[in-house]
Design a protein around this motif. Sequence first.
Motif, PDB file in Angstrom:
ATOM      1  N   VAL A   1       0.868  -1.177   0.000  1.00 42.17           N
ATOM      2  CA  VAL A   1       0.000   0.000   0.000  1.00 42.17           C
ATOM      3  C   VAL A   1       0.904   1.226   0.000  1.00 42.17           C
ATOM      4  CG1 VAL A   1      -1.700   1.312   1.312  1.00 42.17           C
ATOM      5  CG2 VAL A   1      -1.896  -1.163   1.159  1.00 42.17           C
ATOM      6  N   ARG A   2       0.619   2.159  -0.893  1.00 39.04           N
ATOM      7  CA  ARG A   2       1.486   3.328  -1.030  1.00 39.04           C
ATOM      8  C   ARG A   2       1.097   4.422  -0.042  1.00 39.04           C
ATOM      9  NH1 ARG A   2       3.037   6.725  -6.564  1.00 39.04           N
ATOM     10  NH2 ARG A   2       4.166   8.391  -5.479  1.00 39.04           N
ATOM     11  N   LEU A   3       2.092   4.971   0.628  1.00 45.23           N
ATOM     12  CA  LEU A   3       1.938   6.134   1.497  1.00 45.23           C
ATOM     13  C   LEU A   3       3.067   7.088   1.180  1.00 45.23           C
ATOM     14  CD1 LEU A   3       0.424   7.476   3.908  1.00 45.23           C
ATOM     15  CD2 LEU A   3       2.146   6.420   5.392  1.00 45.23           C
ATOM     16  N   GLY A   4       2.752   8.211   0.536  1.00 45.28           N
ATOM     17  CA  GLY A   4       3.785   9.150   0.130  1.00 45.28           C
ATOM     18  C   GLY A   4       4.770   8.485  -0.805  1.00 45.28           C
ATOM     19  N   ASP A   5       6.054   8.569  -0.459  1.00 45.71           N
ATOM     20  CA  ASP A   5       7.086   7.949  -1.298  1.00 45.71           C
ATOM     21  C   ASP A   5       7.588   6.648  -0.686  1.00 45.71           C
ATOM     22  OD1 ASP A   5       8.466   8.968   0.835  1.00 45.71           O
ATOM     23  OD2 ASP A   5       9.845  10.207  -0.337  1.00 45.71           O
ATOM     24  N   HIS A   6       6.716   5.968   0.092  1.00 49.20           N
ATOM     25  CA  HIS A   6       7.027   4.673   0.672  1.00 49.20           C
ATOM     26  C   HIS A   6       5.937   3.660   0.340  1.00 49.20           C
ATOM     27  CE1 HIS A   6      10.014   6.918   2.956  1.00 49.20           C
ATOM     28  NE2 HIS A   6      10.533   5.763   3.350  1.00 49.20           N
ATOM     29  N   VAL A   7       6.273   2.398   0.503  1.00 53.94           N
ATOM     30  CA  VAL A   7       5.327   1.304   0.299  1.00 53.94           C
ATOM     31  C   VAL A   7       5.285   0.468   1.575  1.00 53.94           C
ATOM     32  CG1 VAL A   7       4.703  -0.695  -1.094  1.00 53.94           C
ATOM     33  CG2 VAL A   7       5.912   1.216  -2.153  1.00 53.94           C
ATOM     34  N   LEU A   8       4.098   0.283   2.118  1.00 53.34           N
ATOM     35  CA  LEU A   8       3.919  -0.574   3.286  1.00 53.34           C
ATOM     36  C   LEU A   8       3.709  -2.012   2.844  1.00 53.34           C
ATOM     37  CD1 LEU A   8       3.294  -1.199   6.300  1.00 53.34           C
ATOM     38  CD2 LEU A   8       0.910  -0.606   5.796  1.00 53.34           C
ATOM     39  N   ASP A   9       4.480  -2.921   3.419  1.00 54.66           N
ATOM     40  CA  ASP A   9       4.243  -4.349   3.212  1.00 54.66           C
ATOM     41  C   ASP A   9       2.985  -4.702   3.997  1.00 54.66           C
ATOM     42  OD1 ASP A   9       4.190  -7.132   3.270  1.00 54.66           O
ATOM     43  OD2 ASP A   9       6.373  -7.312   3.300  1.00 54.66           O
ATOM     44  N   ALA A  10       1.848  -4.670   3.310  1.00 51.44           N
ATOM     45  CA  ALA A  10       0.559  -4.830   3.987  1.00 51.44           C
ATOM     46  C   ALA A  10       0.396  -6.220   4.585  1.00 51.44           C
ATOM     47  CB  ALA A  10      -0.576  -4.535   3.014  1.00 51.44           C
ATOM     48  N   GLY A  11       0.900  -7.237   3.898  1.00 55.58           N
ATOM     49  CA  GLY A  11       0.789  -8.588   4.427  1.00 55.58           C
ATOM     50  C   GLY A  11       1.584  -8.768   5.702  1.00 55.58           C
ATOM     51  N   ALA A  12       2.822  -8.274   5.708  1.00 53.10           N
ATOM     52  CA  ALA A  12       3.657  -8.388   6.902  1.00 53.10           C
ATOM     53  C   ALA A  12       3.060  -7.598   8.056  1.00 53.10           C
ATOM     54  CB  ALA A  12       5.074  -7.901   6.595  1.00 53.10           C
ATOM     55  N   ALA A  13       2.487  -6.429   7.769  1.00 51.84           N
ATOM     56  CA  ALA A  13       1.848  -5.638   8.818  1.00 51.84           C
ATOM     57  C   ALA A  13       0.641  -6.364   9.394  1.00 51.84           C
ATOM     58  CB  ALA A  13       1.446  -4.278   8.261  1.00 51.84           C
ATOM     59  N   ALA A  14      -0.145  -6.979   8.531  1.00 50.91           N
ATOM     60  CA  ALA A  14      -1.319  -7.712   9.001  1.00 50.91           C
ATOM     61  C   ALA A  14      -0.925  -8.871   9.905  1.00 50.91           C
ATOM     62  CB  ALA A  14      -2.126  -8.213   7.805  1.00 50.91           C
ATOM     63  N   LEU A  15       0.127  -9.570   9.527  1.00 55.89           N
ATOM     64  CA  LEU A  15       0.606 -10.680  10.356  1.00 55.89           C
ATOM     65  C   LEU A  15       1.148 -10.173  11.683  1.00 55.89           C
ATOM     66  CD1 LEU A  15       2.378 -12.776   7.577  1.00 55.89           C
ATOM     67  CD2 LEU A  15       0.316 -13.446   8.836  1.00 55.89           C
ATOM     68  N   ALA A  16       1.921  -9.094  11.656  1.00 51.86           N
ATOM     69  CA  ALA A  16       2.531  -8.569  12.873  1.00 51.86           C
ATOM     70  C   ALA A  16       1.495  -8.025  13.846  1.00 51.86           C
ATOM     71  CB  ALA A  16       3.536  -7.475  12.513  1.00 51.86           C
ATOM     72  N   LEU A  17       0.403  -7.508  13.325  1.00 55.36           N
ATOM     73  CA  LEU A  17      -0.619  -6.898  14.168  1.00 55.36           C
ATOM     74  C   LEU A  17      -1.800  -7.826  14.434  1.00 55.36           C
ATOM     75  CD1 LEU A  17      -0.496  -3.369  12.538  1.00 55.36           C
ATOM     76  CD2 LEU A  17       0.252  -3.957  14.845  1.00 55.36           C
ATOM     77  N   GLY A  18      -1.697  -9.083  13.994  1.00 57.31           N
ATOM     78  CA  GLY A  18      -2.739 -10.060  14.269  1.00 57.31           C
ATOM     79  C   GLY A  18      -4.058  -9.780  13.571  1.00 57.31           C
ATOM     80  N   SER A  19      -4.006  -9.207  12.380  1.00 56.58           N
ATOM     81  CA  SER A  19      -5.227  -8.871  11.652  1.00 56.58           C
ATOM     82  C   SER A  19      -5.925 -10.122  11.134  1.00 56.58           C
ATOM     83  CB  SER A  19      -4.901  -7.966  10.460  1.00 56.58           C
ATOM     84  OG  SER A  19      -6.012  -7.837   9.595  1.00 56.58           O
ATOM     85  N   PRO A  20      -7.259 -10.170  11.226  1.00 50.26           N
ATOM     86  CA  PRO A  20      -7.987 -11.296  10.646  1.00 50.26           C
ATOM     87  C   PRO A  20      -7.937 -11.314   9.127  1.00 50.26           C
ATOM     88  CG  PRO A  20      -9.522  -9.615  11.411  1.00 50.26           C
ATOM     89  CD  PRO A  20      -8.163  -9.209  11.897  1.00 50.26           C
ATOM     90  N   TYR A  21      -7.429 -10.241   8.526  1.00 50.96           N
ATOM     91  CA  TYR A  21      -7.349 -10.162   7.068  1.00 50.96           C
ATOM     92  C   TYR A  21      -5.951 -10.461   6.543  1.00 50.96           C
ATOM     93  CZ  TYR A  21     -12.019  -8.220   7.301  1.00 50.96           C
ATOM     94  OH  TYR A  21     -13.365  -8.058   7.537  1.00 50.96           O
ATOM     95  N   ALA A  22      -5.104 -11.023   7.381  1.00 52.37           N
ATOM     96  CA  ALA A  22      -3.752 -11.368   6.922  1.00 52.37           C
ATOM     97  C   ALA A  22      -3.791 -12.345   5.758  1.00 52.37           C
ATOM     98  CB  ALA A  22      -2.945 -11.957   8.085  1.00 52.37           C
ATOM     99  N   SER A  23      -4.789 -13.224   5.744  1.00 52.38           N
ATOM    100  CA  SER A  23      -4.878 -14.207   4.660  1.00 52.38           C
ATOM    101  C   SER A  23      -5.174 -13.562   3.315  1.00 52.38           C
ATOM    102  CB  SER A  23      -5.958 -15.247   4.974  1.00 52.38           C
ATOM    103  OG  SER A  23      -7.230 -14.627   5.093  1.00 52.38           O
ATOM    104  N   LEU A  24      -5.704 -12.345   3.321  1.00 58.26           N
ATOM    105  CA  LEU A  24      -5.973 -11.631   2.076  1.00 58.26           C
ATOM    106  C   LEU A  24      -4.792 -10.780   1.645  1.00 58.26           C
ATOM    107  CD1 LEU A  24      -9.603 -10.316   2.745  1.00 58.26           C
ATOM    108  CD2 LEU A  24      -8.921 -12.432   1.608  1.00 58.26           C
ATOM    109  N   LEU A  25      -4.006 -10.316   2.601  1.00 58.43           N
ATOM    110  CA  LEU A  25      -2.941  -9.367   2.299  1.00 58.43           C
ATOM    111  C   LEU A  25      -1.568 -10.009   2.158  1.00 58.43           C
ATOM    112  CD1 LEU A  25      -4.067  -6.495   4.698  1.00 58.43           C
ATOM    113  CD2 LEU A  25      -4.338  -6.600   2.217  1.00 58.43           C
ATOM    114  N   ALA A  26      -1.333 -11.106   2.848  1.00 54.64           N
ATOM    115  CA  ALA A  26      -0.024 -11.778   2.764  1.00 54.64           C
ATOM    116  C   ALA A  26      -0.012 -12.700   1.554  1.00 54.64           C
ATOM    117  CB  ALA A  26       0.249 -12.550   4.049  1.00 54.64           C
TER     118      ALA A  26
END
Length: 403
Positions: free
Chosen positions: A34-59
Amino acid sequence: MPPFDVPEGDPFGPHNLPYGVFSPAGSEQRTVGVRLGDHVLDAGAAALALGSPYASLLARPTLGPLLAAGRTAWSDVRRALTAWVTVPSHRETVAPLMHPLSSVTLHLPFEVADYVDFYASENHARNVGRMFRPDAPDSLTPNWKHLPIGYHGRSGTVVVSGTEILRPAGQRKAPADPAPVFGPSVRLDIEAEVGFVVGVPSRMGHPVALGDFREHVFGLCLLNDWSARDIQAWEYVPLGPFLGKSFATSVSAWITPLDALEDARVAPPERTHALLPYLDDADEEPGGYDLRISVAVNGHVVSEPPFSTMYWTAAQQLAHMTVNGASLRTGDLYGSGTVSGPEPAQRGSLLELTWNGRDPLELPDGKRTFLEDGDTVTLTAWAPGPGGARVGLGEVTGTIVPA
C-alpha cells in the motif's frame, strides 16, 4: 523524511492508500503493498505482525484474494490500513515494514481475467466521426447515445507501467495503395483511459444492475490503450479492433479503491436520449468521477483530458457488459475508452490532437504526428479528495522500442 510524515498536500497521503504488488530490494518475492507518500507498506507483513484477521488476504503475491473478498472486507481492510499508518501506537511495529518506493520493483497487481474496452467519450466519438465520416449527417453512429459501445480485448497483453512497448507489425493499406503491405506500424498512437477492476464475480445468466456497481468493482487505475492506427484502419471493417489494439495495454501499478474517491463523484453529462431501463441512471447515485488526467510525451504535457465529461459511466458499462447474461470474474478489467474533453488541448489521443496527422504537435525535441521509436508516454491524474486534498492515481508510462 520518516515514512509516516507525509508532506501536507501529498496526493498519496493516508486519505488515498492505493494497492499494488511489489518486491523489496534484493528479493524476488512478491507481496501486496500500500502506497503512502514515497514509501510502500508491506501490507501482508503488517497484518501478520498486528494479528489482523485479514492477513490471509494481504499476505499474498497478488491482489486477487482481496478483490474477491467483497465490499465489507474492502472497507474493513481500508479502515485497518488507515489506522496502521496514522495511529502512533502502531508505528514501532509498522515502521520497519515501510520500503522506499524508489527501492522496490512494482508488478502487475492482479491477474487480468477478461479485458473489455469501451468508447464512452462523446467528444472523442464526435472527433473520430468528423475525421472519418465527414459527409455523414451526424458525427455519431446511430447507436451511440443508446448503449455503451465496446469490444473485447486481449487480457494476456495487459502490462504494468514501465514495461517497454514493442512497435507492432501487421498489414496496412492506405486508400491509394493497390494492395496491402506488411511491416511495422507507422501510425502508433495512445489512448488515455481509466480502467475499472472487478473484484466480486457474478453468475452466468444474471446481469449486474446499475445499483450493484460498487458491490462488484473494487477500484480504478489509469490505462493506456496503445493503438496502431494504420493496422486498425485496414482490419476493423466489419468486426472492429483486433491486431491494431491487442499488442499491448498498459495499466498503473497502483489500484485506487473506490472508497478513496467519494469526494470525486459527480453527475455525468445531461442525457439527450431516453435510455432503456437497465441503463437509466436518473434515480441512481452520481456515477461519474472528476479525474484530471495529464498526458505527456517525453516529459512535455500535450493534453489534459477531464474524465468528468464521459457520457457513459462505469456503472452503465458494467450493466451493459452483463445484460446479456455474461458473467464477471475476479480480475476482469474494463477500460473507459479514450478520455477527451471539448477543447483541443483536452483530446486523449494523438489521432485527435494532430487531427489524423494533419496538424503535427510541436514538441521540444521535434514535431510529432504519431509516436516515434524512443518516445516515452506518461499518464498521470488526480481527483478531489476530503478537505480539499488531492487523491493521486498511479502513473502509467511506456517507451516505444523498435519492431
